[in-house]
Design a protein around this motif. Structure first.
Motif, PDB file in Angstrom:
ATOM      1  N   TYR A  36       1.085  -1.279  -0.054  1.00 33.77           N
ATOM      2  CA  TYR A  36       0.040  -0.088   0.091  1.00 33.77           C
ATOM      3  C   TYR A  36       0.960   0.970   0.120  1.00 33.77           C
ATOM      4  O   TYR A  36       2.096   1.321   0.502  1.00 33.77           O
ATOM      5  CB  TYR A  36      -0.865   0.153   1.359  1.00 33.77           C
ATOM      6  N   ALA A  79       0.622  -5.654   2.194  1.00 32.19           N
ATOM      7  CA  ALA A  79      -0.432  -6.419   2.687  1.00 32.19           C
ATOM      8  C   ALA A  79      -0.409  -7.862   2.412  1.00 32.19           C
ATOM      9  O   ALA A  79      -1.135  -8.678   2.900  1.00 32.19           O
ATOM     10  CB  ALA A  79      -1.685  -5.784   2.271  1.00 32.19           C
ATOM     11  N   PRO A  98      -6.762 -14.712   9.958  1.00 29.35           N
ATOM     12  CA  PRO A  98      -7.482 -13.748  11.072  1.00 29.35           C
ATOM     13  C   PRO A  98      -7.482 -12.194  10.326  1.00 29.35           C
ATOM     14  O   PRO A  98      -6.907 -12.045   9.052  1.00 29.35           O
ATOM     15  CB  PRO A  98      -6.087 -13.799  12.060  1.00 29.35           C
ATOM     16  N   SER A  99      -8.232 -11.458  11.034  1.00 30.56           N
ATOM     17  CA  SER A  99      -8.545 -10.192  10.512  1.00 30.56           C
ATOM     18  C   SER A  99      -7.205  -9.345  10.274  1.00 30.56           C
ATOM     19  O   SER A  99      -6.205  -9.535  11.013  1.00 30.56           O
ATOM     20  CB  SER A  99      -9.162  -9.480  11.443  1.00 30.56           C
ATOM     21  N   GLY A 139      -4.855  -9.831   4.660  1.00 30.64           N
ATOM     22  CA  GLY A 139      -4.544  -9.447   3.462  1.00 30.64           C
ATOM     23  C   GLY A 139      -5.766 -10.037   2.723  1.00 30.64           C
ATOM     24  O   GLY A 139      -5.201 -10.142   1.397  1.00 30.64           O
ATOM     25  N   LYS A 140      -6.752 -10.683   3.133  1.00 34.52           N
ATOM     26  CA  LYS A 140      -7.685 -11.563   2.360  1.00 34.52           C
ATOM     27  C   LYS A 140      -8.638 -10.545   1.303  1.00 34.52           C
ATOM     28  O   LYS A 140      -8.800 -10.610   0.066  1.00 34.52           O
ATOM     29  CB  LYS A 140      -8.678 -12.242   3.271  1.00 34.52           C
ATOM     30  N   THR A 141      -8.960  -9.278   2.075  1.00 30.32           N
ATOM     31  CA  THR A 141      -9.650  -8.272   1.346  1.00 30.32           C
ATOM     32  C   THR A 141      -8.720  -7.876   0.382  1.00 30.32           C
ATOM     33  O   THR A 141      -9.386  -7.674  -0.824  1.00 30.32           O
ATOM     34  CB  THR A 141     -10.243  -7.163   2.220  1.00 30.32           C
ATOM     35  N   THR A 142      -7.512  -7.709   0.607  1.00 27.24           N
ATOM     36  CA  THR A 142      -6.650  -7.082  -0.369  1.00 27.24           C
ATOM     37  C   THR A 142      -6.525  -7.826  -1.509  1.00 27.24           C
ATOM     38  O   THR A 142      -6.484  -7.587  -2.699  1.00 27.24           O
ATOM     39  CB  THR A 142      -5.278  -6.605   0.396  1.00 27.24           C
TER      40      THR A 142
END
Ligand SMILES: Nc1ncnc2c1ncn2[C@@H]1O[C@H](COP(=O)(O)OP(=O)(O)O)[C@@H](O)[C@H]1O
Ligand SMILES: [Mg+2]
Lengths: 386, 300, 308
Positions: free
Chosen positions: A13, A19, A38-39, A42-45
């Motif tokens: 980023y 990330a 876990p939160s 980097g999953k969303t990324t």
């Protein structure tokens, strides 16, 4: 329909926060792939990079064999379901679902037909004229799904689509989404931090941690053969017990010592798990809660522990146990590689009828065929790759 | 809260029973009586205030129904002023002029405000924040500070000879506030909604017009109502930038008539009423948008 | 592995990330959408400020310019009319406490929600819709020799006191101030009422149960809560006093008698359009700008304080 390919993808980023690191993953056509971790891992990324909403810093992403790093989202032919649904508030359900088609100048009749068809699959037919505001959480979630489905895209991307629903609805929608995905046979990447969702829904599950892919496997493989202590501790509820242990060899027989206990280790682990190299060196011993069994008197390899907490779940009892002495603190290094590692605490999954009382001392044995060993400092499994 | 001592009746009714019964009866009566007196005093003050605030309207109505002679002697009434109003003050023409100027200015203010507001709120580009701060600061520039060069510039272009001279000045004066309001408003739209539009196949331009704009209708109403009242009621810009008497707004026409000094007061009051009515109607219909705009940014 | 990962991360951080197509589009559309605003505000607000500064050093009648230099400013500061205008502005500021206090009282009364308060609210706000030209005309009628004020005075038996405030040098400014106060009531009441609506009623109730009297509640709960709204109203009122009185002055007094109601903003207009001294008028405009800018900075601070 198409397969999706990550090849050594990196995401940094602006500001220097990395990330996603060196991320490689193949999602087959029609496959249901779950990204779990876990939160903040980097999953969303990763998902947003496939959608084209986030630029790729390094490496390539391809959809159906075409590198899409420099392709606009609208030309990628993928559909996304957002965590908070992102329904257009000023449009009705039907308009929400048909919007992408309208933008692509699909004929009106065709839009109406496809919206109606999708609504039927999702059991939304009666709500087509409502605004999102007038829908329940579960219905909104289904509209968000419908908006993706109507487009008949190459792939579905879903980012924690169930996290805003209450527990019961979540379980219902879990099977619902699996059903629809199988019905349509479209490659799907599904992001969640909930390992239960991952295990129940995915054809394969990819576990991430701190931007790094840990393991990709079928749910069964992930459960039975975790690649490292992180995956072992993340998958399963309650997770695998990870004990700081030492393997010793006495007269050609292996045994593992942890706390003030000692259990025998069957000889075949010597070959399958590189154990010879680890004799007298510290390692992590992994045992699933269900692989701890109440010992019948007189059986070999018993050890004893005191019940500190008893959780009766109806179908089973979870017994939290402590064996002798202080709760030795594992080193920082070990804790970093394997969160949850302990030397003297353990959870056992016992039958619903087991006679267990808090404070009582229990005699237990380990299922000797289902032991896991991990390197203490790296957390990597000692099992030879099959 | 009240200066004039009066807990509201509803909370008096909600006073817990034990507490009420512990007060002796005469004392309780006294406090009740005091409350009633307090509320009566407030009501009386509010009536008085209403009289003060309605005074202009009463004057406009009463005086406009007199002839100049009747006004000077102090009694009598007549509809003569109203019947002859158009001869002295071209009300229909000027109402039309006001409408044209308001419509054109507000259209510009809305279009530019929506575009820039959306950009500042959702399309971060390098330097955007500085530009935003600069434009918002322009809200603080009083017209008089730039009046002279502005007038000369616009006069040189010849725009003062038609509606456009006033229109562009009104647009420039209204745009900073409009941008501020739309930026604040668009910032509340979740990014995911915009991304949903992008994934659905829109470009940013499409997102603005097809998604963001329909969601901004309340902000559009607020800007429209505020600017309508502002521009409709303005004198200075119209006075200078509408040099052609046939294009004067009603407010400018009225002020010009008043400056003539030979005019009859009843005629001025009739004209005032005509000029005030449209803004009052808009105001009464859209009060809530006005309040929202006025307090924008402070009551979030 | 962790070593190579951190290595690749750091090289990536060093290399400026290549912007994706979407980001480029976003920035381009972002800039394009702002261009019209920049052109409009730049040409019609920012550029004239620079012009005004330049022309303040000149003799300028709108057509021909003659450079004077700093002595233009020296002259202006030796001009008694400007000091009269500044003095008038200063005196008008005395109306600000009333333009805030009365609305505060009215808002608090409205907030009691006695019978018909919504109707009262609409009535109090109604004058905000009408032009200050109209208010000025009505005020002229009110203060005139044969106007409402004098008939009120004679009604209460004071017919010997016959006022002609707009015609008296030392009274016209007071009449103007009173009209200004009237004109601000609606707006400020609206602001305060909005502020009161955001006050949590349970706070008052708790204080009342603790035995606090009405005054104490007002002083220690209501007023502190309203402070932001009062600050905002203060700034808006002060700025209005400097830059929104043109219509009132234009129809009520024309700046007179003499220069007794000429404020800085009116002086700009008079100097420019009655005397055709555009250079000096621009100079006065700059002075006015500096004054309101100082007040404006306070307001930006307020907005900033709220944002953080
Ligand atoms: N726009 C952004 N700018 C900078 N850092 C970000 C941004 N979005 C996410 N991150 C960081 O990247 C990491 C991964 O975030 P994310 O992909 O949202 O995780 P997850 O979805 O697994 O919870 C986090 O450390 C997060 O703080
Ligand atoms: Mg996430």
């Amino acid at each position: 329909m198409a397969e999706i390919n990550f090849d050594r993808v990196v995401k940094v980023y602006p500001g220097g926060n990395t990330a996603v690191q060196d991320f490689s993953l193949q999602v087959a056509d029609g496959e249901f792939m779950v990204l779990v971790g876990p939160s903040g891992c980097g999953k969303t990324t990763a998902l947003r990079m496939i959608a084209g909403l986030e630029e790729v810093s390094d490496g390539t992403i391809s959809i159906g064999g075409r590198v899409v790093n420099n392709v606009l989202p609208k030309d990628r032919d993928i559909a996304m379901v957002f965590q908070n649904y992102a329904l257009y508030p000023q449009m009705t359900v039907a308009q929400n679902m048909g919007f992408a088609l309208k933008i692509r100048n699909v004929a009106k009749d065709e839009i109406t037909r496809r919206v109606a068809e999708t609504a039927k699959i999702l059991r939304l037919s009666e709500y087509l004229d409502r605004r999102p505001k007038a829908l329940s959480g579960g219905q909104r979630q289904r509209v968000a799904m419908g908006r993706a489905i109507v487009r008949e895209p190459q792939a579905f991307l879903m980012d924690e689509p169930l996290s805003n629903l209450d527990a019961q609805l979540r379980v219902e929608m879990r099977t619902e989404i699996s059903r629809i995905q199988r019905l349509l046979g479209v490659a799907t990447i599904y992001v969640t931090h909930d390992q239960t969702e991952a295990m129940t829904m995915g054809d394969r599950v990819a576990v991430m941690r701190g931007g790094v892919l840990q393991q990709v496997a079928t749910p069964e493989d992930l459960y039975d053969h975790p690649a490292n202590s992180f995956v072992a501790g993340f998958i399963g509820s309650p997770p695998m017990n990870l004990l700081s242990a030492t393997v010793v060899e006495v007269e050609g027989a292996l045994s593992a010592r942890f706390g003030d206990q000692s259990v025998a280790v069957p000889g075949h682990y010597r070959e399958s798990h590189h154990l010879s190299e680890y004799v007298t060196r510290p390692l992590l011993l992994g045992v699933r809660p269900e692989d701890l069994v109440l010992a019948t008197p007189g059986v070999e390899g018993r050890f004893s522990a005191t019940v500190t907490l008893r959780e009766a779940l109806g179908s089973e009892i979870l017994a939290h146990l402590n064996f002798g002495g202080e709760d030795a603190i594992v080193s920082d290094e070990v804790a970093a590689a394997s969160p949850g590692a302990h030397s003297s605490r353990i959870v056992a999954r016992l039958g619903a009828r087991a006679q267990v009382l808090v404070g009582e001392r229990l005699e237990l044995t380990l299922n000797p065929e289902r032991l896991h060993f991990f390197d203490t400092s790296t957390g990597v499994t000692l099992a030879r790759t099959r | 809260m009240s200066v004039l001592s009066n807990p509201s009746t509803s909370s008096a009714a909600l006073t817990p029973a034990p507490r009420a019964s512990s007060i002796d009866v005469p004392g309780r009566n006294r406090s009740l009586a005091r409350r009633r007196l307090g509320r009566t005093l407030i009501f009386a003050s509010m009536i008085l205030m209403a009289v003060v605030m309605l005074y202009p309207f009463a004057v406009m109505i009463l005086v406009s129904f007199k002839t100049n002679a009747q006004y000077l002697i102090g009694h009598g009434s007549s509809t003569q002023t109203w019947r002859q109003i158009n001869a002295n003050l071209p009300v229909w023409q000027e109402l039309w002029n006001s409408t044209v100027v308001c419509t054109l200015s507000i259209a510009i203010i809305l279009v530019i405000g929506v575009m820039a507001g959306f950009s500042f709120a959702k399309l971060q580009f390098r330097g955007g924040n500085v530009v935003f701060l600069g434009i918002v600061s322009a809200m603080m520039v009083p017209l008089q500070a730039i009046l002279i060069p502005e007038f000369v510039n616009i006069a040189k272009t010849g725009l003062t000879n038609n509606y456009l001279g006033a229109v562009v000045v009104y647009a420039a004066l209204g745009t900073p506030f409009s941008i501020f309001l739309f930026t604040t408003y668009f910032r509340r739209i979740p990014d995911e909604l915009i991304e949903a539009g992008i994934v659905d196949g829109l470009g940013y331009w499409g997102v603005l017009w097809r998604l963001a704009l329909p969601m901004a209708l309340p902000a559009i109403a607020t800007v429209t109502v505020l600017q309508f009242i502002q521009i409709w009621d303005d004198l200075l810009v119209g006075l200078l930038f509408l040099q052609n008497p046939g294009e004067r707004t009603i407010t400018v026409g009225l002020a010009a008539l008043a400056a003539g000094h030979t005019t009859s007061i009843p005629l001025l009051m009739a004209g005032s009423l005509v000029s005030a009515l449209p803004a009052m109607i808009v105001y009464l219909l859209f009060q809530r948008f006005l309040v929202r705009g006025l307090t924008m940014g402070i009551d979030r | 592995m962790s070593l190579s990962a951190s290595l690749s991360a750091s090289t990536n951080a060093r290399r400026r990330p290549q912007s994706s197509l979407l980001v480029k589009r976003r920035r381009r559309v972002g800039v394009l959408l702002v261009v019209p605003a920049l052109v409009l505000v730049g040409l019609l607000i920012v550029y004239p400020i620079a012009q005004a500064v330049y022309y303040s050093f000149t003799n300028w009648d709108g057509l021909t310019t003659q450079w004077v230099g700093p002595s233009a400013w020296v002259q202006a500061f030796h001009n008694p009319t400007m000091w009269t205008a500044l003095k008038n502005n200063a005196e008008l500021l005395l109306s600000v406490p009333f333009a805030l206090g009365i609305p505060l009282l009215v808002a608090v009364m409205l907030h009691q929600r006695v019978a018909g308060w919504k109707i009262f609210r609409s009535i109090y706000f109604l004058p905000t819709a009408i032009s200050w030209v109209v208010i000025g005309l009505v005020a002229e009628h009110f203060f005139a020799y044969s106007g409402t004020l004098n008939s009120l005075l004679s009604d209460i038996g004071l017919s010997s006191v016959h006022t002609n405030m707009l015609g008296q040098e030392n009274e016209a400014l007071i009449a103007l101030g009173i009209t200004f106060i009237f004109s601000m009531i609606g707006t400020n009441t609206m602001l305060f009422l909005t502020g009161l609506a955001t006050l949590d009623p349970s706070l008052e109730e708790a204080a009342r149960i603790d035995g606090a009297g009405a005054w104490r509640i007002f002083r220690h709960i209501t007023l502190p809560h309203l402070s932001r709204f009062i600050q905002l109203a203060f700034v808006m009122t002060v700025i209005s006093a400097f830059s929104a009185l043109f219509s009132l002055i234009f129809v009520m007094t024309g700046g007179g008698p003499g220069y007794s109601t000429t404020t800085m903003e009116f002086l700009v207009y008079q100097t420019g359009f009655n005397q055709s001294q555009f250079g000096t008028a621009a100079l006065y405009g700059i002075i006015l700008f500096v004054i309101t800018a100082l007040v404006g900075v306070v307001q930006l601070r307020l907005i900033g304080a709220k944002d953080s």
